[in-house]
Design a protein around this motif. Structure first.
Motif, mmCIF file in Angstrom:
data_model
loop_
_atom_site.group_PDB
_atom_site.id
_atom_site.type_symbol
_atom_site.label_atom_id
_atom_site.label_comp_id
_atom_site.label_asym_id
_atom_site.label_seq_id
_atom_site.Cartn_x
_atom_site.Cartn_y
_atom_site.Cartn_z
ATOM 1 N N ARG A 13 0.824 -1.252 -0.070
ATOM 2 C CA ARG A 13 -0.063 -0.087 0.005
ATOM 3 C C ARG A 13 0.944 1.188 0.173
ATOM 4 N NH1 ARG A 13 -5.481 -1.311 0.747
ATOM 5 N NH2 ARG A 13 -5.896 -3.154 1.670
ATOM 6 N N LYS A 14 1.977 1.250 0.802
ATOM 7 C CA LYS A 14 2.860 2.464 0.843
ATOM 8 C C LYS A 14 3.515 2.494 -0.536
ATOM 9 C CE LYS A 14 3.559 2.342 5.677
ATOM 10 N NZ LYS A 14 4.302 2.173 6.935
ATOM 11 N N SER A 15 3.995 1.548 -1.163
ATOM 12 C CA SER A 15 4.648 1.649 -2.481
ATOM 13 C C SER A 15 3.708 2.130 -3.402
ATOM 14 C CB SER A 15 5.348 0.200 -2.986
ATOM 15 O OG SER A 15 6.179 -0.170 -2.116
ATOM 16 N N VAL A 16 2.624 1.604 -3.343
ATOM 17 C CA VAL A 16 1.391 2.311 -4.368
ATOM 18 C C VAL A 16 1.274 3.516 -4.233
ATOM 19 C CG1 VAL A 16 -0.896 1.962 -5.288
ATOM 20 C CG2 VAL A 16 0.543 -0.235 -4.660
ATOM 21 N N GLU A 17 1.288 4.185 -3.000
ATOM 22 C CA GLU A 17 1.129 5.664 -2.667
ATOM 23 C C GLU A 17 2.125 6.436 -3.038
ATOM 24 O OE1 GLU A 17 0.198 6.165 1.435
ATOM 25 O OE2 GLU A 17 -1.567 4.749 1.255
ATOM 26 N N LYS A 18 3.490 5.673 -3.012
ATOM 27 C CA LYS A 18 4.593 6.313 -3.431
ATOM 28 C C LYS A 18 4.787 6.679 -5.134
ATOM 29 C CE LYS A 18 7.749 5.069 0.245
ATOM 30 N NZ LYS A 18 8.924 4.180 0.344
ATOM 31 N N LEU A 19 3.870 5.908 -5.524
ATOM 32 C CA LEU A 19 3.793 5.829 -7.125
ATOM 33 C C LEU A 19 2.596 6.669 -7.382
ATOM 34 C CD1 LEU A 19 4.471 2.014 -8.087
ATOM 35 C CD2 LEU A 19 6.146 4.118 -8.513
ATOM 36 N N PHE A 21 -0.653 6.705 -6.587
ATOM 37 C CA PHE A 21 -1.902 6.063 -6.771
ATOM 38 C C PHE A 21 -2.573 5.599 -5.392
ATOM 39 C CE2 PHE A 21 -0.151 5.752 -10.720
ATOM 40 C CZ PHE A 21 -1.222 6.189 -11.683
ATOM 41 N N SER A 22 -3.602 5.173 -5.302
ATOM 42 C CA SER A 22 -4.166 4.832 -3.885
ATOM 43 C C SER A 22 -4.729 3.346 -3.996
ATOM 44 C CB SER A 22 -5.412 5.620 -3.742
ATOM 45 O OG SER A 22 -6.122 5.059 -2.795
ATOM 46 N N THR A 23 -4.858 2.694 -2.834
ATOM 47 C CA THR A 23 -5.205 1.392 -2.748
ATOM 48 C C THR A 23 -6.729 1.298 -1.963
ATOM 49 O OG1 THR A 23 -4.016 0.841 -0.777
ATOM 50 C CG2 THR A 23 -3.025 0.159 -2.861
ATOM 51 N N GLU A 24 -7.095 2.454 -1.916
ATOM 52 C CA GLU A 24 -8.364 2.868 -0.896
ATOM 53 C C GLU A 24 -9.611 1.891 -1.351
ATOM 54 O OE1 GLU A 24 -11.353 6.401 0.545
ATOM 55 O OE2 GLU A 24 -9.446 6.758 -0.531
ATOM 56 N N ASN A 25 -9.768 1.770 -2.587
ATOM 57 C CA ASN A 25 -11.131 0.913 -3.029
ATOM 58 C C ASN A 25 -10.776 -0.393 -3.180
ATOM 59 O OD1 ASN A 25 -12.442 3.472 -2.900
ATOM 60 N ND2 ASN A 25 -11.770 4.173 -5.211
ATOM 61 N N TYR A 26 -9.588 -0.941 -2.721
ATOM 62 C CA TYR A 26 -9.402 -2.447 -3.031
ATOM 63 C C TYR A 26 -9.282 -2.783 -1.813
ATOM 64 C CZ TYR A 26 -9.371 -0.576 -7.867
ATOM 65 O OH TYR A 26 -9.919 -0.064 -9.029
ATOM 66 N N GLY A 27 -9.430 -4.213 -1.626
ATOM 67 C CA GLY A 27 -9.336 -4.953 -0.476
ATOM 68 C C GLY A 27 -8.116 -5.855 -0.365
ATOM 69 N N ASP A 28 -7.892 -6.288 0.739
ATOM 70 C CA ASP A 28 -6.802 -7.217 0.736
ATOM 71 C C ASP A 28 -6.503 -8.444 -0.254
ATOM 72 O OD1 ASP A 28 -5.986 -5.376 2.850
ATOM 73 O OD2 ASP A 28 -6.278 -7.108 4.636
ATOM 74 N N PRO A 29 -7.602 -9.211 -0.431
ATOM 75 C CA PRO A 29 -7.704 -10.143 -1.202
ATOM 76 C C PRO A 29 -7.251 -9.903 -2.785
ATOM 77 C CG PRO A 29 -9.633 -10.594 -0.067
ATOM 78 C CD PRO A 29 -8.825 -8.960 0.182
ATOM 79 N N ALA A 45 5.147 -5.816 -7.340
ATOM 80 C CA ALA A 45 3.481 -6.154 -7.277
ATOM 81 C C ALA A 45 2.953 -4.751 -7.225
ATOM 82 C CB ALA A 45 3.178 -6.641 -5.885
ATOM 83 N N ALA A 46 3.580 -3.636 -6.696
ATOM 84 C CA ALA A 46 3.159 -2.330 -6.691
ATOM 85 C C ALA A 46 3.120 -1.777 -8.099
ATOM 86 C CB ALA A 46 3.719 -1.400 -5.776
ATOM 87 N N LYS A 47 4.032 -1.934 -8.929
ATOM 88 C CA LYS A 47 4.258 -1.538 -10.052
ATOM 89 C C LYS A 47 2.967 -2.430 -11.055
ATOM 90 C CE LYS A 47 8.902 -0.231 -9.967
ATOM 91 N NZ LYS A 47 10.491 -0.453 -10.490
ATOM 92 N N MET A 48 3.019 -3.675 -10.762
ATOM 93 C CA MET A 48 1.715 -4.155 -11.355
ATOM 94 C C MET A 48 0.610 -3.780 -11.366
ATOM 95 S SD MET A 48 1.238 -8.317 -11.511
ATOM 96 C CE MET A 48 0.354 -9.038 -12.735
ATOM 97 N N PHE A 49 0.517 -3.573 -10.134
ATOM 98 C CA PHE A 49 -0.905 -2.904 -9.486
ATOM 99 C C PHE A 49 -1.125 -1.560 -10.144
ATOM 100 C CE2 PHE A 49 -3.718 -0.569 -6.475
ATOM 101 C CZ PHE A 49 -4.785 -1.386 -6.270
#
Length: 160
Positions: A13-19, A21-29, A45-49
């Motif tokens: 989640r932190k890596s995605v934020e550094k890029l 973007f947000s993971t707010e609308n996506y759950g752990d699965p 994984a963050a780059k792929m997401f």
């Protein structure tokens, strides 16, 4: 030392934020599928997401899309439709299939090979029943479930 899933998710989640973007609308699965697809490498994984988010917003601007509208491009599916299979068991396969499978599986990565089990002996069958649960496995495969063959199912007529 192997990271716990919770720690890996937090770091992703932190890596995605550094890029940006947000993971707010996506759950752990959802996030975990990306981590598994990249062998728990958080940065990959963050780059792929993020790539998936960009692709999804371009192809699904309203937040949904009919299955028939998804482009049938193998590379897009490979990149963006990640990790859905936990484990697959194949039972009562002919010897020919088992022989061919042993040759074909060499071309798959190890993680995929481990997800697919061709049940060929009693130990594998016992493992299958234990993992799936006796209640879900039909009697003829060593479980306790009584299933009705599809050809014997009675469907009531539609009213109206």
């Amino acid at each position: 030392m192997e990271k716990s899933p919770e720690l890996a998710l937090t770091q992703m989640r932190k890596s995605v934020e550094k890029l940006g973007f947000s993971t707010e609308n996506y759950g752990d699965p959802t996030l975990m599928r990306f981590l598994i697809a990249r062998s728990m490498d958080i940065e990959k994984a963050a780059k792929m997401f993020v790539q998936w988010l960009k692709w999804r917003s371009s192809i699904v601007p309203n937040g949904f899309i009919a299955e028939s509208e998804v482009p049938d491009q193998l590379e897009a599916r490979k990149v963006f439709l990640q990790e859905r299979l936990a484990k697959m068991y194949a039972l009562h396969m002919p010897r020919f299939f088992v022989s061919v499978w042993k040759m074909v599986c060499r071309f798959l990565d190890k993680a995929t090979q481990e997800k697919i089990v061709i049940v060929t002996n009693e130990d594998e069958k016992k493992c299958f029943v234990e993992e799936v649960g006796e209640e879900a496995v039909p009697i003829e495969y060593g479980g306790k479930a009584k299933l009705t063959p599809i050809q014997d199912v009675q469907v009531p007529p539609l009213e109206g």
